[in-house]
Design a protein around this motif. Structure first.
Motif, PDB file in Angstrom:
ATOM      1  N   LYS A 172     -19.762  -7.593 -13.061  1.00 24.51           N
ATOM      2  CA  LYS A 172     -20.639  -6.871 -13.999  1.00 24.51           C
ATOM      3  C   LYS A 172     -21.322  -7.943 -14.818  1.00 24.51           C
ATOM      4  O   LYS A 172     -20.654  -8.768 -15.438  1.00 24.51           O
ATOM      5  N   ARG A 173     -22.649  -7.932 -14.827  1.00 21.43           N
ATOM      6  CA  ARG A 173     -23.345  -9.078 -15.402  1.00 21.43           C
ATOM      7  C   ARG A 173     -24.033  -8.841 -16.720  1.00 21.43           C
ATOM      8  O   ARG A 173     -24.647  -7.802 -16.936  1.00 21.43           O
ATOM      9  N   PHE A 174     -23.917  -9.853 -17.568  1.00 19.56           N
ATOM     10  CA  PHE A 174     -24.607  -9.855 -18.854  1.00 19.56           C
ATOM     11  C   PHE A 174     -25.408 -11.156 -18.937  1.00 19.56           C
ATOM     12  O   PHE A 174     -24.833 -12.245 -18.826  1.00 19.56           O
ATOM     13  N   PRO A 182     -25.117  -5.387 -11.433  1.00 19.73           N
ATOM     14  CA  PRO A 182     -23.977  -6.189 -10.996  1.00 19.73           C
ATOM     15  C   PRO A 182     -24.392  -7.249  -9.968  1.00 19.73           C
ATOM     16  O   PRO A 182     -25.447  -7.133  -9.343  1.00 19.73           O
ATOM     17  N   HIS A 183     -23.560  -8.254  -9.829  1.00 19.79           N
ATOM     18  CA  HIS A 183     -23.857  -9.364  -8.923  1.00 19.79           C
ATOM     19  C   HIS A 183     -23.825  -8.876  -7.477  1.00 19.79           C
ATOM     20  O   HIS A 183     -22.783  -8.473  -6.986  1.00 19.79           O
ATOM     21  N   SER A 184     -24.973  -8.952  -6.810  1.00 17.28           N
ATOM     22  CA  SER A 184     -25.113  -8.334  -5.488  1.00 17.28           C
ATOM     23  C   SER A 184     -24.803  -9.282  -4.338  1.00 17.28           C
ATOM     24  O   SER A 184     -25.015  -8.948  -3.177  1.00 17.28           O
ATOM     25  N   LEU A 186     -22.735 -13.414  -3.195  1.00 11.21           N
ATOM     26  CA  LEU A 186     -21.696 -14.416  -3.416  1.00 11.21           C
ATOM     27  C   LEU A 186     -22.409 -15.729  -3.701  1.00 11.21           C
ATOM     28  O   LEU A 186     -23.329 -16.090  -2.964  1.00 11.21           O
ATOM     29  N   ASP A 187     -22.015 -16.429  -4.766  1.00 13.89           N
ATOM     30  CA  ASP A 187     -22.655 -17.709  -5.091  1.00 13.89           C
ATOM     31  C   ASP A 187     -21.833 -18.865  -4.545  1.00 13.89           C
ATOM     32  O   ASP A 187     -20.606 -18.887  -4.698  1.00 13.89           O
ATOM     33  N   ILE A 188     -22.537 -19.798  -3.929  1.00 15.60           N
ATOM     34  CA  ILE A 188     -21.899 -21.023  -3.436  1.00 15.60           C
ATOM     35  C   ILE A 188     -22.556 -22.178  -4.176  1.00 15.60           C
ATOM     36  O   ILE A 188     -23.775 -22.361  -4.090  1.00 15.60           O
ATOM     37  N   PRO A 261     -28.164 -25.472  -9.729  1.00 20.02           N
ATOM     38  CA  PRO A 261     -28.367 -25.339  -8.280  1.00 20.02           C
ATOM     39  C   PRO A 261     -27.201 -24.605  -7.607  1.00 20.02           C
ATOM     40  O   PRO A 261     -26.038 -24.919  -7.869  1.00 20.02           O
ATOM     41  N   HIS A 262     -27.508 -23.628  -6.808  1.00 28.44           N
ATOM     42  CA  HIS A 262     -26.499 -22.910  -6.017  1.00 28.44           C
ATOM     43  C   HIS A 262     -27.215 -22.022  -5.008  1.00 28.44           C
ATOM     44  O   HIS A 262     -28.423 -21.798  -5.116  1.00 28.44           O
ATOM     45  N   LEU A 263     -26.448 -21.520  -4.049  1.00 26.50           N
ATOM     46  CA  LEU A 263     -26.987 -20.526  -3.120  1.00 26.50           C
ATOM     47  C   LEU A 263     -26.459 -19.159  -3.518  1.00 26.50           C
ATOM     48  O   LEU A 263     -25.248 -18.979  -3.678  1.00 26.50           O
ATOM     49  N   HIS A 264     -27.367 -18.206  -3.717  1.00 25.98           N
ATOM     50  CA  HIS A 264     -26.952 -16.809  -3.857  1.00 25.98           C
ATOM     51  C   HIS A 264     -27.122 -16.220  -2.465  1.00 25.98           C
ATOM     52  O   HIS A 264     -28.217 -16.169  -1.916  1.00 25.98           O
ATOM     53  N   TRP A 265     -26.003 -15.785  -1.891  1.00 31.69           N
ATOM     54  CA  TRP A 265     -26.000 -15.256  -0.523  1.00 31.69           C
ATOM     55  C   TRP A 265     -25.614 -13.790  -0.597  1.00 31.69           C
ATOM     56  O   TRP A 265     -24.542 -13.468  -1.133  1.00 31.69           O
TER      57      TRP A 265
END
Ligand SMILES: [Zn+2]
Length: 282
Positions: A172-174, A182-184, A186-188, A261-265
Motif C-alpha cells: 500500500k503506497r504513500f 498499491p504497488h503493481s 516487483l522492484d529489482i 535506479p531500479h527496475l519496476h517489473w
C-alpha cells in the motif's frame, strides 16, 4: 485408518505419475489471494477446441491440462489473475464456454510503504500531466488486452535483472505521505546501466517514455500474459520484435517516478496485475 490410507492411494499414485517430471506445461505457483493466481480445472468440458474463458470481463488463459497435476480432473485448465481489489467474502465467478465455475479468495494483508518523491509533479500532477497520463494508461491497457495464441509451454519467468528484490508486489503506497495506488509490480534494485533481459519468449507490443513509468517496454507472452519493464535507461528493442528468453531488452535507469535506479517489473494476466514472484522458478 487403514481405509483412509487406501482411499488416498490412487491420488498419490496420480501425483507421482503425472508429476512435474512428465509435465508438458510448466505452471506458475497458485495463490488464491488478491493479486494472486487461480488455476481452475474446467471439469466437464470435453471439447477438442480450447474453451474460451472469461473472468471480470477479461479473457482468461486456458491451456491443456496434459502433463499437469490437474490432468485427471479435467481436459482444460484456466489460469486466472486475481485483482488486488478482489474481496475474500465474495465468490469469484469464471465462465468457460457456457459453464460457470466459482472459487473463493483468501484474504491477504499487504504492508504499507512510505516514499519521498523529489519531483512534486510526480505526486500532484498538473492537468496537462493528468491528460498525458490518461492517454498513456489507455495505450498500456490496450497492450495488456492483446490476445495472441503462441504454443506456451512454460508459464514461468527468469528474473529479468540481477539485484536485490527491493519492493515486493502489493505494498500500500504513500508518496510524500499521500495514499496512491498499491504497488503493481516487483522492484529489482540494480546499478544504473546494468542489463535487463526478456524473462521468457515473447513479442514487444509497446514501448514508450511515460509520465510515471519512464522508459517502458511491454512484452506479450501469449494467452493474456504480458510483462512490463519501467524506469529503464536505454530501450534496446522495437515494437514487433520477437524475443527469446534471455535476450537483452535494455538497461536499468531511473526515468519516471523513482527514488533511485531500479527496475519496476510487472506481470499481467487477463488484464490484471499479479505478483511476479509466482512466476519465478524457485
Ligand atoms: Zn515498482
Amino acid at each position: 485408518m487403514k481405509q483412509s490410507i487406501l482411499r488416498g492411494l490412487p491420488l498419490w499414485l496420480g501425483l507421482i505419475y503425472f508429476g512435474p517430471a512428465f509435465a508438458s506445461v510448466t505452471l506458475p505457483q497458485e495463490a488464491r489471494v488478491p493479486g494472486g493466481i487461480a488455476i481452475i480445472p474446467l471439469t466437464g468440458l470435453q471439447t477438442d477446441i480450447t474453451p474460451s474463458a472469461w473472468y471480470k470481463g477479461n479473457r482468461v488463459m486456458v491451456l491443456s491440462s496434459e502433463g499437469t497435476p490437474h490432468q485427471r480432473q479435467s481436459r482444460w485448465i484456466a489460469i486466472a489473475g486475481i485483482p488486488l481489489s478482489a474481496k475474500a467474502e465474495k465468490k469469484q465467478h469464471l465462465r468457460a464456454n457456457a459453464t460457470s465455475y466459482y472459487f473463493s479468495v483468501e484474504p491477504k494483508e499487504y504492508k504499507a510503504q512510505y516514499l519521498t518523491i523529489k519531483n512534486k509533479r510526480h505526486v500532484e500532477p498538473n492537468p496537462e500531466d493528468v491528460k498525458r497520463w490518461r492517454r498513456e494508461k489507455a495505450k498500456m491497457t490496450a497492450a495488456y488486452k492483446i490476445w495472441s495464441t503462441p504454443n506456451l509451454k512454460k508459464v514461468q519467468f527468469d528474473l529479468p535483472a540481477q539485484g536485490p528484490l527491493s519492493s515486493p508486489f502489493g505494498l500500500k503506497r504513500f508518496f510524500n505521505k499521500q495514499p496512491r495506488n498499491p504497488h503493481s509490480g516487483l522492484d529489482i534494485a540494480a546499478p544504473h546501466g546494468s542489463p535487463i533481459i526478456a524473462p521468457a519468449d515473447g513479442t514487444v507490443v509497446d514501448t514508450g517514455e511515460y509520465f510515471f513509468n519512464g522508459n517502458t517496454i511491454i512484452i506479450d507472452h501469449g494467452h493474456g500474459l504480458t510483462s512490463m519493464y519501467c524506469h529503464m535507461d536505454s530501450i534496446d528493442v522495437e515494437i514487433g520484435d520477437q524475443l527469446t528468453r534471455g535476450k537483452q531488452i535494455g538497461t536499468i535507469g531511473k526515468t519516471g517516478r523513482v527514488t533511485g535506479p531500479h527496475l519496476h517489473w510487472s506481470v499481467s494476466l487477463n488484464n490484471t496485475r499479479v505478483d511476479p514472484i509466482l512466476f519465478l522458478n524457485k
